[in-house]
Design a protein around this motif. Structure first.
Motif, PDB file in Angstrom:
ATOM      1  N   GLY A 238      -8.885  -9.134 -14.053  1.00 30.19           N
ATOM      2  CA  GLY A 238      -9.454  -7.976 -13.366  1.00 30.19           C
ATOM      3  C   GLY A 238      -9.005  -6.645 -13.941  1.00 30.19           C
ATOM      4  O   GLY A 238      -9.543  -5.606 -13.572  1.00 30.19           O
ATOM      5  N   ILE A 239      -8.004  -6.669 -14.838  1.00 26.54           N
ATOM      6  CA  ILE A 239      -7.533  -5.431 -15.462  1.00 26.54           C
ATOM      7  C   ILE A 239      -7.894  -5.457 -16.942  1.00 26.54           C
ATOM      8  O   ILE A 239      -7.352  -6.253 -17.709  1.00 26.54           O
ATOM      9  CB  ILE A 239      -6.008  -5.237 -15.296  1.00 26.54           C
ATOM     10  CG1 ILE A 239      -5.649  -5.135 -13.812  1.00 26.54           C
ATOM     11  CG2 ILE A 239      -5.537  -3.987 -16.035  1.00 26.54           C
ATOM     12  CD1 ILE A 239      -4.171  -4.910 -13.538  1.00 26.54           C
ATOM     13  N   GLY A 240      -8.837  -4.612 -17.309  1.00 29.92           N
ATOM     14  CA  GLY A 240      -9.240  -4.511 -18.702  1.00 29.92           C
ATOM     15  C   GLY A 240      -8.557  -3.338 -19.382  1.00 29.92           C
ATOM     16  O   GLY A 240      -7.620  -2.736 -18.845  1.00 29.92           O
TER      17      GLY A 240
ATOM     18  N   SER B   4     -10.798  -5.493  -6.801  1.00 27.46           N
ATOM     19  CA  SER B   4     -12.240  -5.767  -6.659  1.00 27.46           C
ATOM     20  C   SER B   4     -12.738  -6.573  -7.855  1.00 27.46           C
ATOM     21  O   SER B   4     -13.513  -7.529  -7.697  1.00 27.46           O
ATOM     22  CB  SER B   4     -13.015  -4.452  -6.561  1.00 27.46           C
ATOM     23  OG  SER B   4     -12.598  -3.687  -5.463  1.00 27.46           O
ATOM     24  N   SER B   5     -12.283  -6.191  -9.055  1.00 29.61           N
ATOM     25  CA  SER B   5     -12.683  -6.905 -10.273  1.00 29.61           C
ATOM     26  C   SER B   5     -12.136  -8.325 -10.272  1.00 29.61           C
ATOM     27  O   SER B   5     -12.825  -9.275 -10.663  1.00 29.61           O
ATOM     28  CB  SER B   5     -12.175  -6.158 -11.514  1.00 29.61           C
ATOM     29  OG  SER B   5     -12.720  -4.871 -11.577  1.00 29.61           O
ATOM     30  N   ASN B   6     -10.896  -8.484  -9.830  1.00 33.71           N
ATOM     31  CA  ASN B   6     -10.263  -9.804  -9.783  1.00 33.71           C
ATOM     32  C   ASN B   6     -11.056 -10.746  -8.886  1.00 33.71           C
ATOM     33  O   ASN B   6     -11.348 -11.889  -9.260  1.00 33.71           O
ATOM     34  CB  ASN B   6      -8.817  -9.649  -9.270  1.00 33.71           C
ATOM     35  CG  ASN B   6      -8.017 -10.936  -9.414  1.00 33.71           C
ATOM     36  OD1 ASN B   6      -8.422 -11.985  -8.925  1.00 33.71           O
ATOM     37  ND2 ASN B   6      -6.872 -10.852 -10.061  1.00 33.71           N
ATOM     38  N   VAL B   7     -11.428 -10.240  -7.712  1.00 25.62           N
ATOM     39  CA  VAL B   7     -12.181 -11.069  -6.759  1.00 25.62           C
ATOM     40  C   VAL B   7     -13.582 -11.364  -7.299  1.00 25.62           C
ATOM     41  O   VAL B   7     -14.088 -12.482  -7.165  1.00 25.62           O
ATOM     42  CB  VAL B   7     -12.258 -10.356  -5.393  1.00 25.62           C
ATOM     43  CG1 VAL B   7     -13.216 -11.079  -4.456  1.00 25.62           C
ATOM     44  CG2 VAL B   7     -10.873 -10.264  -4.768  1.00 25.62           C
TER      45      VAL B   7
ATOM     46  N   GLY C 112     -13.546 -14.073  -9.950  1.00 27.44           N
ATOM     47  CA  GLY C 112     -13.411 -15.370  -9.289  1.00 27.44           C
ATOM     48  C   GLY C 112     -12.620 -16.399 -10.068  1.00 27.44           C
ATOM     49  O   GLY C 112     -12.664 -17.592  -9.754  1.00 27.44           O
ATOM     50  N   LYS C 113     -11.872 -15.967 -11.081  1.00 25.07           N
ATOM     51  CA  LYS C 113     -11.066 -16.883 -11.873  1.00 25.07           C
ATOM     52  C   LYS C 113      -9.773 -17.194 -11.127  1.00 25.07           C
ATOM     53  O   LYS C 113      -9.044 -16.292 -10.725  1.00 25.07           O
ATOM     54  CB  LYS C 113     -10.753 -16.249 -13.235  1.00 25.07           C
ATOM     55  CG  LYS C 113     -10.155 -17.203 -14.243  1.00 25.07           C
ATOM     56  CD  LYS C 113     -10.008 -16.518 -15.587  1.00 25.07           C
ATOM     57  CE  LYS C 113      -9.424 -17.466 -16.621  1.00 25.07           C
ATOM     58  NZ  LYS C 113      -9.254 -16.805 -17.941  1.00 25.07           N
ATOM     59  N   THR C 114      -9.466 -18.456 -10.938  1.00 22.66           N
ATOM     60  CA  THR C 114      -8.315 -18.872 -10.131  1.00 22.66           C
ATOM     61  C   THR C 114      -7.013 -18.275 -10.646  1.00 22.66           C
ATOM     62  O   THR C 114      -6.682 -18.375 -11.832  1.00 22.66           O
ATOM     63  CB  THR C 114      -8.198 -20.408 -10.116  1.00 22.66           C
ATOM     64  OG1 THR C 114      -9.422 -20.959  -9.626  1.00 22.66           O
ATOM     65  CG2 THR C 114      -7.046 -20.853  -9.231  1.00 22.66           C
ATOM     66  N   ASN C 115      -6.284 -17.606  -9.759  1.00 18.62           N
ATOM     67  CA  ASN C 115      -4.958 -17.070 -10.071  1.00 18.62           C
ATOM     68  C   ASN C 115      -4.248 -16.801  -8.751  1.00 18.62           C
ATOM     69  O   ASN C 115      -4.865 -16.858  -7.677  1.00 18.62           O
ATOM     70  CB  ASN C 115      -5.057 -15.793 -10.920  1.00 18.62           C
ATOM     71  CG  ASN C 115      -5.819 -14.682 -10.239  1.00 18.62           C
ATOM     72  OD1 ASN C 115      -5.284 -13.959  -9.418  1.00 18.62           O
ATOM     73  ND2 ASN C 115      -7.118 -14.558 -10.554  1.00 18.62           N
ATOM     74  N   ILE C 116      -2.968 -16.485  -8.799  1.00 17.30           N
ATOM     75  CA  ILE C 116      -2.194 -16.372  -7.563  1.00 17.30           C
ATOM     76  C   ILE C 116      -2.667 -15.216  -6.681  1.00 17.30           C
ATOM     77  O   ILE C 116      -2.570 -15.291  -5.459  1.00 17.30           O
ATOM     78  CB  ILE C 116      -0.680 -16.221  -7.861  1.00 17.30           C
ATOM     79  CG1 ILE C 116      -0.422 -15.013  -8.773  1.00 17.30           C
ATOM     80  CG2 ILE C 116      -0.117 -17.474  -8.468  1.00 17.30           C
ATOM     81  CD1 ILE C 116       1.062 -14.715  -8.956  1.00 17.30           C
ATOM     82  N   ILE C 117      -3.207 -14.168  -7.285  1.00 15.28           N
ATOM     83  CA  ILE C 117      -3.682 -13.030  -6.488  1.00 15.28           C
ATOM     84  C   ILE C 117      -4.967 -13.402  -5.750  1.00 15.28           C
ATOM     85  O   ILE C 117      -5.136 -13.084  -4.576  1.00 15.28           O
ATOM     86  CB  ILE C 117      -3.899 -11.791  -7.376  1.00 15.28           C
ATOM     87  CG1 ILE C 117      -2.597 -11.386  -8.062  1.00 15.28           C
ATOM     88  CG2 ILE C 117      -4.417 -10.622  -6.551  1.00 15.28           C
ATOM     89  CD1 ILE C 117      -2.732 -10.246  -9.051  1.00 15.28           C
TER      90      ILE C 117
END
Length: 392
Positions: free
Chosen positions: A273-275, A338-341, A344-349
């Protein structure tokens, strides 16, 4: 020092209740700053260590800060809330410019503060550049509003052909032909030639675009004549938007060059989610993380720590965040989450987000994102201290 716009009060303190002189006003010029400096040199004759303490006032303290740093003097730049908190501990919290010097002195003697150093200049520059970047983005948004208004009048339904009119082909067409009548008179081959000349597209792609444009332009009914002022506005906005986008990219490139040697930049890039863009701007707002001893301090700096108000039967739970912190950092963290969600790539956040959304009393979307932003900040702090990248 109690700093304000163009004028300040200064007062020396040997101990918390032992002033060296009365609070004295000065102008923000060389003559005024020399009075402060000379008092410091006088105190150095008796006391080996002299520190200049003043509040961060956004821009008004910058001249004083630069003067003192150029003279290799020790400085502590306080968060304004620190001195305010000390001042409000008095039963009768009178506020005057002269008394503010004493409040700042109390804050200094009651707590240990980190000295301001040259290393901070890199982060200050990045933060200023990010502020300028935000300003350029805001200007671009306003330009696009004017552009869209003019476009809908001059070229009705243009967004049906090009949902994103800011791409290279539609922008190049609008630069050359600011009114449909100009485009109607052009041969198909001429349009293909100009598309190939103004963009990187070649052959079949240019022909497909020209065919699409021809089909649209043969059926369009403009909302104004070619001599209307809306056509002038459209021409102006197309050029301004192009220039603004170039300036924004140049600003980002310069920021990228500054952070390229900062290890945290590459660590942030490993977080889903962080580019590149977000990583650069986050560093500008996070600053030097060495100034924080615990992750809770970093969370408080961002203003996403929950308010605590417990009294009697009120538990103090589920209150709003304080928002007493860096609002630009909060915005960037919200974008990152917002980008992380969305990815949708599985990660702890993301797992933490899903947990908050599916618990017995589920959090609404924005509240869950803020909870995740809090967790993300703690992870960033841990990454910085350990020197490791993000792990799923």
């Amino acid at each position: 020092m109690d700093v304000s716009k163009g004028k300040s009060y200064y007062q020396g303190f040997i101990e918390i209740d032992k002033p060296a002189n009365k609070a004295t006003p000065i102008e923000h010029d060389l003559e005024g700053f020399k009075f402060v400096y000379e008092l410091g040199q006088t105190l150095k004759e008796t006391y080996s260590d002299v520190v200049y303490v003043f509040e961060s006032t956004g821009i008004y303290h910058k001249a004083l800060e630069t003067f003192l740093m150029n003279h290799d003097e020790k400085c502590i730049i306080l968060n304004p809330l620190e001195a305010s908190k000390i001042r409000k501990t008095d039963l009768r919290s009178t506020k005057t410019d002269a008394r503010d010097c004493k409040g700042i002195a109390k804050a200094y003697f009651m707590k240990d503060f980190r000295l301001h150093d040259q290393k901070d200049e890199l982060y200050e520059k990045l933060q200023s550049m990010n502020g300028h970047y935000n300003f350029l983005i805001q200007q671009l948004r306003e330009m696009k509003v004017h552009f869209r208004n003019a476009l809908d009048i001059v070229y009705p339904r243009f967004d049906v052909v090009y949902p994103n009119p800011y791409l290279d082909i539609p922008m190049s067409i609008l630069k050359r032909y600011a009114h449909p009548d100009e485009l109607k008179n052009k041969r198909f081959e001429t349009i293909v030639k100009y598309i190939m000349k103004d963009t990187k597209h070649r052959g079949p792609k240019a022909m497909d675009e020209a065919k699409k444009l021809k089909g649209f332009i043969d059926n369009v009914s403009s909302g104004c004549r070619s001599s209307a002022f809306e056509v002038t506005i459209l021409k102006t906005m197309v050029n301004k938007i192009s220039d603004q986008e170039v300036e924004i990219e140049l600003c980002l490139d310069e920021m990228r060059e500054l952070v390229s040697e900062v290890p945290l930049y590459h660590q942030l890039m490993s977080v889903p989610g962080i580019g590149d863009n977000l990583a650069i701007r986050l560093i500008g707002e996070l600053g030097d993380l060495d100034r924080f001893e615990r992750s809770e301090q970093l969370v408080a700096y961002a203003g996403i720590d929950p308010r605590v108000y417990q009294s009697g039967q009120m538990t103090g739970e589920h209150l709003h965040i304080t928002k007493k912190g860096n609002k630009h950092l909060r915005t960037l963290l919200f974008l990152a989450m917002s980008s992380n969600v969305r990815i949708g790539k599985t990660n702890i956040i993301l797992d933490f987000y899903n947990k908050k959304r599916q618990q017995t009393n589920p959090l609404v979307y924005k509240a869950a994102l803020i909870a995740c932003a809090n967790k993300l900040l703690r992870i960033i702090f841990g990454m910085y201290k350990s020197g490791k990248n993000f792990h799923k």
